[in-house]
Write a protein that holds these residues in place. Sequence first.
Motif, PDB file in Angstrom:
ATOM      1  N   GLU A   1      49.373  80.790 -51.410  1.00  0.00           N
ATOM      2  CA  GLU A   1      50.239  81.092 -52.545  1.00  0.00           C
ATOM      3  C   GLU A   1      51.011  79.856 -52.957  1.00  0.00           C
ATOM      4  N   ILE A   2      51.365  79.809 -54.235  1.00  0.00           N
ATOM      5  CA  ILE A   2      52.252  78.770 -54.749  1.00  0.00           C
ATOM      6  C   ILE A   2      53.489  79.464 -55.291  1.00  0.00           C
ATOM      7  N   GLU A   3      54.643  78.972 -54.885  1.00  0.00           N
ATOM      8  CA  GLU A   3      55.916  79.451 -55.424  1.00  0.00           C
ATOM      9  C   GLU A   3      56.562  78.251 -56.098  1.00  0.00           C
ATOM     10  N   SER A   4      56.371  78.131 -57.383  1.00  0.00           N
ATOM     11  CA  SER A   4      56.727  76.917 -58.121  1.00  0.00           C
ATOM     12  C   SER A   4      58.178  76.496 -57.980  1.00  0.00           C
ATOM     13  N   ASN A   5      59.087  77.432 -57.817  1.00  0.00           N
ATOM     14  CA  ASN A   5      60.502  77.071 -57.763  1.00  0.00           C
ATOM     15  C   ASN A   5      61.024  76.920 -56.343  1.00  0.00           C
ATOM     16  N   ASN A   6      60.163  77.053 -55.350  1.00  0.00           N
ATOM     17  CA  ASN A   6      60.608  76.975 -53.958  1.00  0.00           C
ATOM     18  C   ASN A   6      60.158  75.677 -53.308  1.00  0.00           C
ATOM     19  N   LYS A   7      60.872  75.277 -52.272  1.00  0.00           N
ATOM     20  CA  LYS A   7      60.479  74.115 -51.474  1.00  0.00           C
ATOM     21  C   LYS A   7      60.354  74.582 -50.043  1.00  0.00           C
ATOM     22  N   PRO A   8      59.247  74.435 -49.386  1.00  0.00           N
ATOM     23  CA  PRO A   8      58.007  73.922 -49.947  1.00  0.00           C
ATOM     24  C   PRO A   8      57.331  74.968 -50.833  1.00  0.00           C
ATOM     25  N   PRO A   9      56.604  74.519 -51.843  1.00  0.00           N
ATOM     26  CA  PRO A   9      56.005  75.466 -52.784  1.00  0.00           C
ATOM     27  C   PRO A   9      54.714  76.115 -52.301  1.00  0.00           C
ATOM     28  N   LEU A  10      54.039  75.514 -51.314  1.00  0.00           N
ATOM     29  CA  LEU A  10      52.787  76.082 -50.818  1.00  0.00           C
ATOM     30  C   LEU A  10      53.055  76.950 -49.595  1.00  0.00           C
ATOM     31  N   LYS A  11      52.417  78.129 -49.562  1.00  0.00           N
ATOM     32  CA  LYS A  11      52.612  79.061 -48.458  1.00  0.00           C
ATOM     33  C   LYS A  11      51.268  79.706 -48.135  1.00  0.00           C
ATOM     34  N   ILE A  12      51.002  79.864 -46.828  1.00  0.00           N
ATOM     35  CA  ILE A  12      49.823  80.607 -46.380  1.00  0.00           C
ATOM     36  C   ILE A  12      50.320  81.927 -45.811  1.00  0.00           C
ATOM     37  N   ARG A  13      49.655  83.015 -46.152  1.00  0.00           N
ATOM     38  CA  ARG A  13      49.965  84.321 -45.557  1.00  0.00           C
ATOM     39  C   ARG A  13      48.772  84.728 -44.689  1.00  0.00           C
ATOM     40  N   PHE A  14      49.068  85.107 -43.440  1.00  0.00           N
ATOM     41  CA  PHE A  14      48.037  85.494 -42.474  1.00  0.00           C
ATOM     42  C   PHE A  14      48.093  86.992 -42.201  1.00  0.00           C
ATOM     43  N   ARG A  15      46.972  87.575 -41.829  1.00  0.00           N
ATOM     44  CA  ARG A  15      46.941  88.971 -41.382  1.00  0.00           C
ATOM     45  C   ARG A  15      47.428  89.093 -39.949  1.00  0.00           C
ATOM     46  N   SER A  16      47.154  88.093 -39.125  1.00  0.00           N
ATOM     47  CA  SER A  16      47.466  88.140 -37.699  1.00  0.00           C
ATOM     48  C   SER A  16      48.864  87.588 -37.431  1.00  0.00           C
ATOM     49  N   TYR A  17      49.696  88.414 -36.802  1.00  0.00           N
ATOM     50  CA  TYR A  17      51.049  87.996 -36.413  1.00  0.00           C
ATOM     51  C   TYR A  17      50.970  86.870 -35.372  1.00  0.00           C
ATOM     52  N   ALA A  18      50.056  86.992 -34.410  1.00  0.00           N
ATOM     53  CA  ALA A  18      49.913  85.971 -33.366  1.00  0.00           C
ATOM     54  C   ALA A  18      49.482  84.632 -33.974  1.00  0.00           C
ATOM     55  N   TYR A  19      48.538  84.664 -34.899  1.00  0.00           N
ATOM     56  CA  TYR A  19      48.061  83.419 -35.504  1.00  0.00           C
ATOM     57  C   TYR A  19      49.175  82.764 -36.325  1.00  0.00           C
TER      58      TYR A  19
ATOM     59  N   GLU B   1      52.300  67.053 -44.853  1.00  0.00           N
ATOM     60  CA  GLU B   1      51.121  66.583 -45.566  1.00  0.00           C
ATOM     61  C   GLU B   1      49.844  66.765 -44.761  1.00  0.00           C
ATOM     62  N   THR B   2      49.954  67.164 -43.497  1.00  0.00           N
ATOM     63  CA  THR B   2      48.775  67.458 -42.684  1.00  0.00           C
ATOM     64  C   THR B   2      48.964  68.831 -42.038  1.00  0.00           C
ATOM     65  N   ILE B   3      47.870  69.556 -41.883  1.00  0.00           N
ATOM     66  CA  ILE B   3      47.915  70.884 -41.268  1.00  0.00           C
ATOM     67  C   ILE B   3      47.202  70.823 -39.928  1.00  0.00           C
ATOM     68  N   SER B   4      47.839  71.387 -38.907  1.00  0.00           N
ATOM     69  CA  SER B   4      47.201  71.571 -37.606  1.00  0.00           C
ATOM     70  C   SER B   4      46.857  73.048 -37.494  1.00  0.00           C
ATOM     71  N   TRP B   5      45.569  73.358 -37.389  1.00  0.00           N
ATOM     72  CA  TRP B   5      45.132  74.748 -37.300  1.00  0.00           C
ATOM     73  C   TRP B   5      45.069  75.189 -35.839  1.00  0.00           C
ATOM     74  N   PRO B   6      45.600  76.358 -35.527  1.00  0.00           N
ATOM     75  CA  PRO B   6      45.426  76.905 -34.175  1.00  0.00           C
ATOM     76  C   PRO B   6      43.935  77.123 -33.897  1.00  0.00           C
ATOM     77  N   ALA B   7      43.560  77.091 -32.631  1.00  0.00           N
ATOM     78  CA  ALA B   7      42.167  77.316 -32.260  1.00  0.00           C
ATOM     79  C   ALA B   7      41.773  78.753 -32.581  1.00  0.00           C
ATOM     80  N   GLY B   8      40.565  78.931 -33.058  1.00  0.00           N
ATOM     81  CA  GLY B   8      40.020  80.266 -33.255  1.00  0.00           C
ATOM     82  C   GLY B   8      40.186  80.811 -34.662  1.00  0.00           C
ATOM     83  N   CYS B   9      39.598  81.979 -34.840  1.00  0.00           N
ATOM     84  CA  CYS B   9      39.641  82.716 -36.100  1.00  0.00           C
ATOM     85  C   CYS B   9      41.079  83.131 -36.398  1.00  0.00           C
ATOM     86  N   CYS B  10      41.484  83.066 -37.657  1.00  0.00           N
ATOM     87  CA  CYS B  10      42.855  83.409 -38.029  1.00  0.00           C
ATOM     88  C   CYS B  10      43.124  84.912 -38.013  1.00  0.00           C
TER      89      CYS B  10
END
Length: 147
Positions: A114-132, A43-52
């Motif tokens: 993205e939202i994947e309605s039938n999946n748990k968890p349903p919310l997903k973030i896709r990043f361009r950076s592999y390191a991030y 329910e809370t997100i911790s963002w890595p430091a810096g640009c994604c």
Amino acid sequence: MGDDPAFCDKCQAAYLVDKRVLTVLTDDYVHPTPGFPAPVTSETISWPAGCCVCARPATRGVEAKAHDGETGTNAAVAAAGLALGSIAVRTGGGTTYTLRIPHCAEHDDGAKLEIESNNKPPLKIRFRSYAYQRRFLELNPKPAKAA
């Protein structure tokens, strides 16, 4: 190169396949489009430091939105969206989630939601950076399964 990165089942290394040639990705690889997934498991997100994208200091949050067109959206999804600090707007046509993802002044396309309605968890973030993506997963681990 091929479309989205894939991951080895055994070691979890990321790779691309193009014309039957497998290329293992370097730690600092940045994909042309958001392709490295990270589930939103808390329910809370911790963002890595810096640009994604480039890891330089983030100067702003760029909105990423996803819309769930189902009017009978799972109540837990809506509650998670609100608790994440995102804007969850319920309308007659479903729910829209908005996250502000850290970017520097030079980048504005480093991630998508993205939202994947039938999946748990349903919310997903896709990043361009592999390191991030890897840093994000370290800061936001999947919760341990109840025994």
